[in-house]
Write a protein that holds these residues in place. Structure first.
Motif, short mmCIF file in Angstrom:
data_model
loop_
_atom_site.label_atom_id
_atom_site.label_comp_id
_atom_site.label_asym_id
_atom_site.label_seq_id
_atom_site.Cartn_x
_atom_site.Cartn_y
_atom_site.Cartn_z
N GLY A 106 -28.99 85.19 117.23
CA GLY A 106 -28.86 86.63 117.40
C GLY A 106 -29.38 87.48 116.27
N ALA A 107 -30.03 86.89 115.28
CA ALA A 107 -30.53 87.68 114.16
C ALA A 107 -31.69 88.58 114.58
N VAL A 108 -31.79 89.74 113.92
CA VAL A 108 -32.93 90.63 114.08
C VAL A 108 -33.90 90.33 112.93
N ILE A 109 -35.03 89.71 113.24
CA ILE A 109 -36.01 89.39 112.20
C ILE A 109 -36.70 90.71 111.83
N LEU A 110 -36.32 91.23 110.68
CA LEU A 110 -36.75 92.58 110.31
C LEU A 110 -38.21 92.61 109.83
N GLY A 111 -38.62 91.58 109.10
CA GLY A 111 -39.99 91.58 108.58
C GLY A 111 -40.20 90.43 107.64
N LYS A 112 -41.37 90.44 106.96
CA LYS A 112 -41.77 89.37 106.05
C LYS A 112 -41.73 89.88 104.61
N THR A 113 -41.09 89.10 103.74
CA THR A 113 -40.91 89.50 102.36
C THR A 113 -41.96 88.86 101.45
N ASP A 114 -42.28 89.56 100.38
CA ASP A 114 -43.34 89.12 99.47
C ASP A 114 -42.92 87.86 98.71
N THR A 115 -43.93 87.10 98.29
CA THR A 115 -43.69 85.81 97.65
C THR A 115 -44.84 85.48 96.71
N LEU A 116 -44.59 84.60 95.77
CA LEU A 116 -45.67 83.98 95.03
C LEU A 116 -46.57 83.27 96.05
N GLU A 117 -47.87 83.24 95.80
CA GLU A 117 -48.81 82.67 96.76
C GLU A 117 -48.40 81.25 97.16
N PHE A 118 -48.26 81.02 98.47
CA PHE A 118 -47.81 79.75 99.02
C PHE A 118 -46.47 79.30 98.41
N ALA A 119 -45.71 80.24 97.85
CA ALA A 119 -44.44 79.92 97.18
C ALA A 119 -44.64 78.87 96.10
N ALA A 120 -45.78 78.94 95.42
CA ALA A 120 -46.13 77.88 94.48
C ALA A 120 -46.74 78.37 93.18
N ALA A 121 -47.85 79.10 93.28
CA ALA A 121 -48.62 79.47 92.08
C ALA A 121 -49.56 80.60 92.47
N GLY A 122 -50.68 80.73 91.75
CA GLY A 122 -51.68 81.72 92.14
C GLY A 122 -51.20 83.14 92.06
N ARG A 123 -51.42 83.90 93.12
CA ARG A 123 -51.16 85.34 93.13
C ARG A 123 -49.66 85.64 93.12
N ARG A 124 -49.25 86.54 92.24
CA ARG A 124 -47.85 86.94 92.15
C ARG A 124 -47.50 87.98 93.21
N ALA A 125 -46.22 88.06 93.54
CA ALA A 125 -45.75 89.11 94.44
C ALA A 125 -45.83 90.45 93.74
N ALA A 126 -45.97 91.51 94.53
CA ALA A 126 -45.97 92.87 93.99
C ALA A 126 -44.56 93.38 93.74
N THR A 127 -43.57 92.64 94.16
CA THR A 127 -42.17 93.07 94.13
C THR A 127 -41.69 93.34 92.72
#
Length: 431
Positions: A106-127
């Motif tokens: 029953g959850a309302v999937i509100l949206g997608k949240t920022d993350t480190l690239e592939f949750a690993a390395a590379g590009r940082r989140a803007a958060t």
């Protein structure tokens, strides 16, 4: 409201799913230009889904609750960009298993949240940190931690391979559960290290975490009574990596110990045997070695378009040999049994969730040295807000239980949280 409070009001007819969703969207509209927690939102769709849920009988424990999804977890109706330049147009055909479970509950999937690239390395989140935009909210679950910490959403998914879930919980003054490894399906979430990756969730109370645990049918979640605080045997642990602690992290651990002792709990120190001294290096070895396989396909497909961090993993820049990797696996297996044997003398371990306050940085997401060992041990970890550091930012602690004891950990945390968490600021504003 916390997720648990909102769920109760929805069940009683005192709150509609649509009203709750609209309130979250209004908060996001007011705050996210500064916090930058979200990579994708579809406001009309979220409202339409919430309105539809108001017409239905409760679908499950998450009925009507807005939830953010870390953007390396697939969603069938939203892009999954992995915060990577090479995946900006990627739209999966199916939900990840964890998203499918949440929707079915029953959850309302509100949206997608920022993350480190592939949750690993590379590009940082803007958060940015909700309380001070000069500081990191932690990572790689940057957007999820900040969105829950800033009251933009009740719940959000994060992931942990080293310390990417528990550390942002500490930095943002929120609750987080990293469940036992493999107890939640990782199908449809980008893989980094197969033997470490774990999907977890954030909330604003232990009850919130328990709601999601029930949706995922973690064994006995919500069925174990919270113990009397005076009956608890708490072992506080500096870990072998204490040289990395900062004054704010040390103060948080000391405060948690003092509060529990004053409330009547038995509080004793746990000094881990020398076997555990190599656990941080072992976790890093396994993470980097398994990352070679996880990123080989994208390195070959995208070449120079892919961040150099991933090519370093694929090219084995650390020179990890098969013998070194096997030694790390063997140490982890031995340490898991040794750690759980220690529980004959106590009920729960209390230990730092981070080195201290969130660093003043838009690049570094903080050190995972106080998380890596627990991730490698495959044990459930639960973050509890505790205090604030010299810059006024939250600092939490974490409690740890044996593998598959998630429900017992939640029950113990219900008793411990009101004692430990009584001075963390509840409403964040940019300094």
């Amino acid at each position: 409201m916390t997720a648990a409070e909102a769920a109760a009001k929805i069940r009683d007819g005192a709150l509609t799913c649509e009203a709750l969703t609209r309130s979250c969207l209004e908060r996001i509209e007011a705050r996210d230009a500064t916090v930058k927690a979200w990579l994708y939102l579809d406001k009309p769709r979220a409202i339409a889904i919430a309105r539809e849920l108001d017409k239905r009988a409760p679908m499950g424990p998450l009925h009507g609750l807005p939830l953010g999804v870390k953007d390396m977890i697939d969603t069938c109706d939203m892009p999954t960009t992995h915060n990577s330049p090479v995946f900006q147009d990627y739209r999966p055909a199916r939900d990840a298993a964890c998203v499918a479970v949440a929707r079915s509950s029953g959850a309302v999937i509100l949206g997608k949240t920022d993350t480190l690239e592939f949750a690993a390395a590379g590009r940082r989140a803007a958060t940015r940190h909700p309380q001070n935009a000069a500081h990191t909210p932690g990572g790689s679950s940057s957007g999820s931690g900040a969105a829950v910490g800033d009251r933009q959403v009740q719940l959000a998914f994060g992931t942990q391979t080293g310390g990417s879930h528990i550390r942002p919980a500490s930095f943002n003054g929120i609750y987080g559960l990293k469940p036992t490894w493999s107890s939640v399906s990782r199908e449809g979430a980008k893989q980094y290290a197969n033997s470490l990756d774990t999907i977890g969730w954030y909330g604003r109370s232990v009850d919130d975490l328990t709601l999601v645990a029930k949706a995922f049918r973690l064994h006995e979640a919500g069925e174990i009574a919270s113990p009397d605080i005076a009956s608890l045997r708490v072992a506080w642990c500096r870990t072998p990596f204490w040289s990395k602690i900062e004054p704010a992290g040390e103060a948080a651990l000391e405060a948690a110990c003092a509060r529990l002792a004053q409330a009547g709990a038995s509080v004793t120190e746990l000094v881990l045997p020398p076997l555990f001294d190599g656990m941080f290096e072992a976790q890093n070895t396994i993470m980097m070695a398994e990352g070679r396989a996880s990123f080989l396909d994208v390195a070959l497909e995208f070449g120079d378009r892919l961040h150099g961090d991933f090519h370093e993993r694929v090219d084995n820049a650390l020179g990890i040999t098969p013998e070194r990797l096997l030694a790390a696996y063997d140490l982890a297996a031995t340490a898991r049994k040794a750690f759980e044997a220690l529980y004959a003398d106590f009920d729960v371990v209390l230990t730092p969730a981070s080195c201290g306050e969130a660093p003043e940085s838009h690049y570094s997401t903080g050190d995972h040295v106080f998380n890596a060992m627990w991730t490698l041990l495959h044990v459930p970890c639960l973050a509890i807000p505790c205090t604030t550091g010299p810059k006024g930012l939250p600092v939490g602690v974490q409690v740890v239980a044996p593998r598959q004891a998630d429900a017992r950990l939640l029950a113990m945390a219900q008793a411990m949280a009101p004692v430990i968490d009584h001075e963390t600021p509840r409403y964040a504003h940019i300094a």
